[in-house]
Design a protein around this motif. Structure first.
Motif, PDB file in Angstrom:
ATOM      1  N   ILE A  90       0.841  -1.200   0.000  1.00  0.00           N
ATOM      2  CA  ILE A  90       0.000   0.000   0.000  1.00  0.00           C
ATOM      3  C   ILE A  90       0.873   1.246   0.000  1.00  0.00           C
ATOM      4  O   ILE A  90       0.568   2.230  -0.680  1.00  0.00           O
ATOM      5  CB  ILE A  90      -0.962  -0.034   1.201  1.00  0.00           C
ATOM      6  CG1 ILE A  90      -1.973  -1.159   1.001  1.00  0.00           C
ATOM      7  CG2 ILE A  90      -1.697   1.286   1.338  1.00  0.00           C
ATOM      8  CD1 ILE A  90      -2.722  -1.541   2.231  1.00  0.00           C
ATOM      9  N   THR A  91       1.989   1.211   0.726  1.00  0.00           N
ATOM     10  CA  THR A  91       2.923   2.339   0.693  1.00  0.00           C
ATOM     11  C   THR A  91       3.436   2.570  -0.724  1.00  0.00           C
ATOM     12  O   THR A  91       3.523   3.709  -1.187  1.00  0.00           O
ATOM     13  CB  THR A  91       4.123   2.059   1.612  1.00  0.00           C
ATOM     14  OG1 THR A  91       3.638   1.609   2.847  1.00  0.00           O
ATOM     15  CG2 THR A  91       4.964   3.294   1.811  1.00  0.00           C
ATOM     16  N   ALA A  92       3.760   1.470  -1.407  1.00  0.00           N
ATOM     17  CA  ALA A  92       4.256   1.600  -2.781  1.00  0.00           C
ATOM     18  C   ALA A  92       3.196   2.253  -3.664  1.00  0.00           C
ATOM     19  O   ALA A  92       3.505   3.113  -4.498  1.00  0.00           O
ATOM     20  CB  ALA A  92       4.637   0.232  -3.325  1.00  0.00           C
ATOM     21  N   ILE A  93       1.944   1.857  -3.467  1.00  0.00           N
ATOM     22  CA  ILE A  93       0.855   2.469  -4.239  1.00  0.00           C
ATOM     23  C   ILE A  93       0.783   3.959  -3.909  1.00  0.00           C
ATOM     24  O   ILE A  93       0.611   4.802  -4.795  1.00  0.00           O
ATOM     25  CB  ILE A  93      -0.478   1.757  -3.941  1.00  0.00           C
ATOM     26  CG1 ILE A  93      -0.443   0.328  -4.476  1.00  0.00           C
ATOM     27  CG2 ILE A  93      -1.642   2.508  -4.569  1.00  0.00           C
ATOM     28  CD1 ILE A  93      -1.641  -0.516  -4.111  1.00  0.00           C
ATOM     29  N   GLY A  94       0.946   4.286  -2.623  1.00  0.00           N
ATOM     30  CA  GLY A  94       0.928   5.686  -2.200  1.00  0.00           C
ATOM     31  C   GLY A  94       2.021   6.495  -2.883  1.00  0.00           C
ATOM     32  O   GLY A  94       1.777   7.595  -3.381  1.00  0.00           O
ATOM     33  N   ILE A  95       3.232   5.937  -2.939  1.00  0.00           N
ATOM     34  CA  ILE A  95       4.346   6.628  -3.602  1.00  0.00           C
ATOM     35  C   ILE A  95       4.015   6.860  -5.067  1.00  0.00           C
ATOM     36  O   ILE A  95       4.275   7.922  -5.632  1.00  0.00           O
ATOM     37  CB  ILE A  95       5.632   5.777  -3.504  1.00  0.00           C
ATOM     38  CG1 ILE A  95       6.018   5.553  -2.060  1.00  0.00           C
ATOM     39  CG2 ILE A  95       6.760   6.410  -4.302  1.00  0.00           C
ATOM     40  CD1 ILE A  95       6.862   6.602  -1.458  1.00  0.00           C
ATOM     41  N   SER A  96       3.429   5.839  -5.685  1.00  0.00           N
ATOM     42  CA  SER A  96       3.089   5.939  -7.100  1.00  0.00           C
ATOM     43  C   SER A  96       2.111   7.096  -7.336  1.00  0.00           C
ATOM     44  O   SER A  96       2.311   7.923  -8.231  1.00  0.00           O
ATOM     45  CB  SER A  96       2.498   4.603  -7.556  1.00  0.00           C
ATOM     46  OG  SER A  96       1.831   4.741  -8.755  1.00  0.00           O
ATOM     47  N   ILE A  97       1.065   7.163  -6.515  1.00  0.00           N
ATOM     48  CA  ILE A  97       0.081   8.245  -6.672  1.00  0.00           C
ATOM     49  C   ILE A  97       0.741   9.593  -6.414  1.00  0.00           C
ATOM     50  O   ILE A  97       0.497  10.573  -7.124  1.00  0.00           O
ATOM     51  CB  ILE A  97      -1.094   8.053  -5.698  1.00  0.00           C
ATOM     52  CG1 ILE A  97      -1.735   6.687  -5.898  1.00  0.00           C
ATOM     53  CG2 ILE A  97      -2.147   9.123  -5.906  1.00  0.00           C
ATOM     54  CD1 ILE A  97      -2.708   6.342  -4.809  1.00  0.00           C
ATOM     55  N   LEU A  98       1.602   9.628  -5.407  1.00  0.00           N
ATOM     56  CA  LEU A  98       2.279  10.880  -5.050  1.00  0.00           C
ATOM     57  C   LEU A  98       3.127  11.382  -6.225  1.00  0.00           C
ATOM     58  O   LEU A  98       3.038  12.549  -6.614  1.00  0.00           O
ATOM     59  CB  LEU A  98       3.155  10.650  -3.818  1.00  0.00           C
ATOM     60  CG  LEU A  98       3.834  11.892  -3.266  1.00  0.00           C
ATOM     61  CD1 LEU A  98       2.797  12.839  -2.709  1.00  0.00           C
ATOM     62  CD2 LEU A  98       4.842  11.541  -2.192  1.00  0.00           C
ATOM     63  N   LEU A  99       3.936  10.487  -6.793  1.00  0.00           N
ATOM     64  CA  LEU A  99       4.806  10.903  -7.898  1.00  0.00           C
ATOM     65  C   LEU A  99       3.983  11.396  -9.083  1.00  0.00           C
ATOM     66  O   LEU A  99       4.289  12.422  -9.687  1.00  0.00           O
ATOM     67  CB  LEU A  99       5.701   9.734  -8.333  1.00  0.00           C
ATOM     68  CG  LEU A  99       6.861   9.384  -7.412  1.00  0.00           C
ATOM     69  CD1 LEU A  99       7.626   8.200  -7.965  1.00  0.00           C
ATOM     70  CD2 LEU A  99       7.799  10.561  -7.238  1.00  0.00           C
ATOM     71  N   GLN A 100       2.919  10.649  -9.398  1.00  0.00           N
ATOM     72  CA  GLN A 100       2.078  11.049 -10.529  1.00  0.00           C
ATOM     73  C   GLN A 100       1.478  12.434 -10.327  1.00  0.00           C
ATOM     74  O   GLN A 100       1.471  13.267 -11.236  1.00  0.00           O
ATOM     75  CB  GLN A 100       0.943  10.054 -10.682  1.00  0.00           C
ATOM     76  CG  GLN A 100       1.152   9.092 -11.815  1.00  0.00           C
ATOM     77  CD  GLN A 100       0.049   8.079 -11.831  1.00  0.00           C
ATOM     78  OE1 GLN A 100      -1.122   8.419 -11.810  1.00  0.00           O
ATOM     79  NE2 GLN A 100       0.420   6.822 -11.850  1.00  0.00           N
ATOM     80  N   ASN A 101       0.982  12.669  -9.122  1.00  0.00           N
ATOM     81  CA  ASN A 101       0.300  13.941  -8.889  1.00  0.00           C
ATOM     82  C   ASN A 101       1.274  15.098  -8.738  1.00  0.00           C
ATOM     83  O   ASN A 101       0.959  16.219  -9.128  1.00  0.00           O
ATOM     84  CB  ASN A 101      -0.625  13.832  -7.687  1.00  0.00           C
ATOM     85  CG  ASN A 101      -1.875  13.066  -8.039  1.00  0.00           C
ATOM     86  OD1 ASN A 101      -2.771  13.612  -8.657  1.00  0.00           O
ATOM     87  ND2 ASN A 101      -1.903  11.792  -7.713  1.00  0.00           N
ATOM     88  N   LEU A 102       2.460  14.800  -8.197  1.00  0.00           N
ATOM     89  CA  LEU A 102       3.477  15.850  -8.135  1.00  0.00           C
ATOM     90  C   LEU A 102       3.903  16.248  -9.552  1.00  0.00           C
ATOM     91  O   LEU A 102       4.051  17.429  -9.859  1.00  0.00           O
ATOM     92  CB  LEU A 102       4.696  15.369  -7.341  1.00  0.00           C
ATOM     93  CG  LEU A 102       4.568  15.429  -5.820  1.00  0.00           C
ATOM     94  CD1 LEU A 102       5.824  14.873  -5.175  1.00  0.00           C
ATOM     95  CD2 LEU A 102       4.321  16.848  -5.344  1.00  0.00           C
ATOM     96  N   ALA A 103       4.056  15.233 -10.405  1.00  0.00           N
ATOM     97  CA  ALA A 103       4.436  15.528 -11.788  1.00  0.00           C
ATOM     98  C   ALA A 103       3.357  16.367 -12.462  1.00  0.00           C
ATOM     99  O   ALA A 103       3.652  17.298 -13.213  1.00  0.00           O
ATOM    100  CB  ALA A 103       4.657  14.229 -12.555  1.00  0.00           C
ATOM    101  N   GLN A 104       2.114  16.028 -12.153  1.00  0.00           N
ATOM    102  CA  GLN A 104       1.014  16.784 -12.741  1.00  0.00           C
ATOM    103  C   GLN A 104       1.028  18.236 -12.256  1.00  0.00           C
ATOM    104  O   GLN A 104       0.752  19.162 -13.005  1.00  0.00           O
ATOM    105  CB  GLN A 104      -0.297  16.128 -12.340  1.00  0.00           C
ATOM    106  CG  GLN A 104      -1.336  16.200 -13.419  1.00  0.00           C
ATOM    107  CD  GLN A 104      -2.478  15.283 -13.082  1.00  0.00           C
ATOM    108  OE1 GLN A 104      -3.259  15.567 -12.191  1.00  0.00           O
ATOM    109  NE2 GLN A 104      -2.566  14.170 -13.772  1.00  0.00           N
TER     110      GLN A 104
END
Lengths: 293, 359
Positions: free
Chosen positions: A96-110
Motif C-alpha cells: 500500500i505504501t508503494a501504491i501511495g508513492i506511485s500516486i504521489l509521484l504522478q500527482n506531483l508531476a502533474q
C-alpha cells in the motif's frame, strides 16, 4: 517484409518491457514487494531526459547519464524514506505504501509539469536515419533500443552472477536471515538492488521516450502495469523470467495490433496473464514455494 | 458484580430509531432545498463511496486479500443498472429496486468468476489477477459499443439515485456486512485472514468462503455502481479505471482495514474534503485573520481542495509508516457498547457513594 518489420517492433517494445520488468522482478526477489512506484520512476526519468536535452541542452550521452543517475537517486530516496521503516511490517502495508508513492509521484508531476503531454525530441538523443540490410530498412531508434537493452541485461547478468555483490544479492533473496548471519549487510544489498533496478528503469525511460515520444505524468502507469505483468508472467523474482516475459508480452501486443484489434491489446495482455497464472501460479520460470504455518 | 448489558431487542430498537431519525433529517434537508446543489450531490457521492468502501472492506479488511479491481465490479453494476433503467421495462418504483438487485447479482456473478481462478493464487498474485480482471472489464465495455455506448459513453440514464434510495442502500449494505461478520461465516472469513492454513486445518472450507466473500463484495460494489450511474446520468468507461479501484482502497486503508466505522468515516471525509476546503476558503471568519495570513490560509485551503490526491497519497504513506492498521484499526463503533459503559460507570459511582453512606 511486413513480418520482419513487425518483429522489429515487437523486439523494440519487448526490450523496454524487459528492462522495466527486471526492476520489478529484482525488488520482488529480494524483499517480496511489488514496487508499484517503479513505473512512475520511469515517468520521472522521461521528464529528466526531456529537460536535460531541451532546457539544459546537454549532449545525448551526458543527458542519458543524468537520466540514469536521476532515476537511481530517486529510487534510493524512496527506498530509504518509505520502504526501510516498513522492513518488518506486514507485506500488505508495504504494498500500500508503494501504491501511495506511485500516486504521489504522478500527482506531483502533474502539479509541476501540468497534465498536458509534451513531445520528446528523439532526434536530439538518437540521430534519425536507418540502415538497409537485405532489403529491410532498420531505423536507428529500434536498433539502438534493442542493442542497448541487450547490453544492459548482459551487464546485469554479469553483476548478479559473477561479482561478490551479486552473490550477496542472491544470498539475501534466498534467505535474508541466513545472509545476515553470514556477515552480509542486508540494508546495503537491498538499497543496491533498488538502485540497480532503477538504473535499468532509467535506460528504459530513455528508450521508451525515444521510441514513443510523448511524455506525460501518467506515462508510467500503463507501461508499469504491462512490464509488471511481464515480470509476473515470466515468474516474478526470476531475472531470465522477466526478460522472457517482456518479449512475450510485446510479441503478443504486436500480434494483436497487426490483426487489426488494437483496442483489445490491454485486454489480451491481461487475459494471457490470467491464463498463465491459472496453469502455473508462479509464472513461467518462477519457483513454486511451499508455505508453512 | 454482574455486568450490565442492554437486552438485544432494545439494542435493535435503538439502532432502528436512530437510522430512521437520520433518514428523516437527511430527507428533509435534501428535499427542502436548504443544501446547495453541490453539497446535496456530495452527500449522494459519500453514500455510494460508503457502499464501495464497506464492500471492499469485506475482502481487503476481513478476508485479508488485496483486490485491486473493485472498480471493475462497480463498472459491471453501473452498466447493468443503467441499461436496465434505460430500457424502461418496469414502472419507476419497481424499476429502481429490480435494477439495483440485477446490477448487484450480475456483479456478484463476476465476483464468483474472478474468485474461482483467483483461489489458486495467494497474496500478491491475487492482487494482480484482480487488477487484470478490472482492466479487462474496462476494455470489454470500451469495445462493445452497441451495448454500452463504448468510449462515447452511455447517455440518458434515468436519475434514480435520490437520497432515499442511496440511504436505504447504504443501510442495507452496512447491516448485511455487519450481520455476515457476526455470524459463523464471518468468523470463518476472519480466520482465513489470520491464518489460512490453520483455518483450513480446522475444517474451514477456505475456497468456499473466499468465493463467498468475493461475491458478497462484488454484489454491493455492483449496487454502488448502479447508484453511481443513476446519480451521474451518463457513463464513460474511463471512470472505472485502475485509479478508481485505488481510490476505494485508499478509503478502506485510511479508515482501518477491518473497521466498518472507519470505512464509513473515511469515505465521508475523503469524498467531502475538496468541498469542505473550498467552503472553508470562502468562510467569513478567515477574513478576520490579520494581514497576509488571511491570504495564506485561503491559498492553502484552496490548494488542498485542488490537489487532494497529493494529500491523500502522503496520508497513505504516513499512515502506513506510523499506524499501519489505519485510522481506527479494527475498532468498530457500537452505540449500545458506549451506552453500556456509561451506565456501568454511573452504577459504579452510585455503589461507591452508597458504601460511603453506610460507613
Amino acid at each position: 517484409m511486413l513480418y520482419v518489420s513487425q518483429l522489429i517492433n515487437a523486439l523494440q517494445l519487448g526490450s523496454i518491457y524487459a528492462l522495466v520488468a527486471l526492476g520489478y522482478s529484482m525488488v520482488y526477489g529480494i524483499i517480496k514487494l511489488l514496487n508499484f512506484a517503479h513505473g512512475d520512476v520511469i515517468m520521472v526519468g522521461g521528464y529528466i531526459a526531456l529537460f536535460s536535452l531541451t532546457a539544459l541542452a546537454f549532449p545525448p550521452v551526458i543527458a542519458a547519464l543524468i537520466t540514469v543517475a536521476g532515476c537511481t537517486l530517486l529510487a534510493v530516496i524512496i527506498e530509504k524514506l518509505a520502504y526501510t521503516p516498513l522492513r518488518f511490517a506486514p507485506r500488505l502495508s508495504l504494498l500500500i505504501t508503494a501504491i501511495g508513492i506511485s500516486i504521489l509521484l504522478q500527482n506531483l508531476a502533474q502539479l509541476i509539469f501540468t497534465a498536458n503531454p509534451r513531445s520528446f525530441p528523439t532526434q536530439m538523443l538518437i540521430p534519425a536515419g536507418s540502415i538497409t540490410l537485405g532489403g529491410i530498412q532498420l531505423g536507428f531508434v529500434p536498433l539502438i533500443t534493442i542493442f542497448a537493452s541487450l547490453l544492459s541485461m548482459a551487464i546485469l547478468t554479469f553483476l548478479v552472477q559473477k561479482t561478490k555483490l551479486g552473490k550477496a544479492m542472491r544470498a539475501v533473496s534466498e534467505d535474508m536471515g541466513a545472509a545476515q548471519l553470514m556477515g552480509i549487510n542486508v540494508n546495503t544489498i537491498i538499497t543496491f538492488t533498488f538502485a540497480l533496478g532503477a538504473a535499468l528503469a532509467g535506460v528504459g525511460a530513455l528508450l521508451y521516450a525515444a521510441g514513443y515520444p510523448r511524455i506525460e505524468p501518467t506515462l508510467g502507469m500503463m507501461l508499469g502495469i504491462k512490464a509488471f505483468v511481464a515480470a509476473v508472467l515470466g515468474g516474478i523474482g526470476s531475472i531470465p523470467g522477466a526478460m522472457v516475459g517482456g518479449y512475450l508480452i510485446a510479441l503478443l501486443e504486436v500480434l494483436v495490433i497487426s490483426m487489426g484489434l488494437s483496442q483489445w491489446t490491454d485486454g489480451a495482455v491481461f487475459l494471457i496473464l490470467i491464463l498463465v497464472l491459472m496453469v502455473r501460479p508462479t509464472g513461467i520460470m518462477g519457483r513454486i514455494q511451499m508455505e508453512k504455518v | 458484580m454482574k455486568q450490565f448489558h442492554i437486552p438485544m431487542p432494545v439494542r435493535y430498537g435503538m439502532n432502528t430509531i436512530l437510522i430512521i431519525a437520520l433518514l428523516l433529517v437527511g430527507h428533509l434537508l435534501m428535499e427542502s432545498g436548504v443544501l446547495p446543489r453541490a453539497h446535496a450531490n456530495n452527500v449522494i457521492q459519500v453514500g455510494f463511496f460508503i457502499i464501495l468502501a464497506v464492500s471492499l472492506n469485506l475482502t481487503a479488511g476481513y478476508l485479508g486479500q488485496l483486490p485491486l479491481g473493485h472498480a471493475g465490479f462497480m463498472a459491471v453494476g453501473a452498466y447493468v443498472g443503467a441499461i436496465f433503467w434505460r430500457s424502461g421495462l418496469l414502472p419507476d418504483g419497481a424499476s429502481i429496486v429490480v435494477g439495483l438487485l440485477f446490477a448487484g447479482l450480475v456483479a456478484a456473478l463476476f465476483g464468483v468468476m474472478i474468485g474461482i481462478p483467483a483461489l489458486r493464487l495467494r497474496g500478491d498474485y491475487l492482487a494482480i489477477i484482480t487488477l487484470g480482471f478490472g482492466e479487462m472489464i474496462r476494455v470489454l465495455i470500451n469495445n462493445i459499443p452497441t451495448v454500452t455506448g463504448g468510449a462515447q459513453g452511455l447517455l440518458g440514464i434515468p436519475r434514480h439515485s435520490s437520497f432515499l434510495v442511496v440511504y436505504i442502500c447504504v443501510v442495507i449494505t452496512c447491516v448485511a456486512v455487519h450481520m455476515l461478520m457476526k455470524s459463523r461465516h464471518g468468523r470463518a472469513i476472519l480466520s482465513i485472514r489470520e491464518n489460512e492454513i490453520a483455518a483450513e486445518s480446522c475444517g474451514i472450507n477456505t475456497t468456499y468462503y473466499k468465493v463467498m466473500a468475493f461475491a458478497f463484495s462484488a454484489f454491493f460494489a455492483g449496487v454502488a455502481g448502479a447508484l453511481f450511474a443513476g446519480n451521474l446520468g451518463i457513463l464513460v468507461p474511463g471512470e472505472f479505471g485502475f485509479m478508481t479501484s485505488i481510490n476505494i482502497l485508499m478509503i478502506v486503508v485510511l479508515g482501518g482495514m477491518g473497521s466498518m466505522a472507519g470505512a464509513v468515516i473515511a469515505a465521508a471525509i475523503l469524498t467531502s474534503l475538496p468541498l469542505v476546503m473550498q467552503g472553508l476558503a470562502h468562510f467569513h471568519v478567515i477574513s478576520y485573520l490579520p494581514g497576509a495570513s488571511e491570504h495564506i490560509v485561503r491559498y492553502i485551503l484552496q490548494w488542498i481542495a485542488q490537489h487532494r490526491m497529493i494529500i491523500y497519497a502522503l496520508l497513505l504513506i504516513i499512515a502506513m509508516i506510523a499506524k499501519p492498521t489505519g485510522l481506527l484499526g479494527n475498532y468498530d463503533f457500537s452505540l449500545s457498547r458506549i451506552l453500556e459503559k456509561l451506565i456501568r460507570r454511573r452504577n459504579v459511582g452510585k455503589a461507591e457513594k452508597g458504601g460511603a453512606d453506610h460507613g
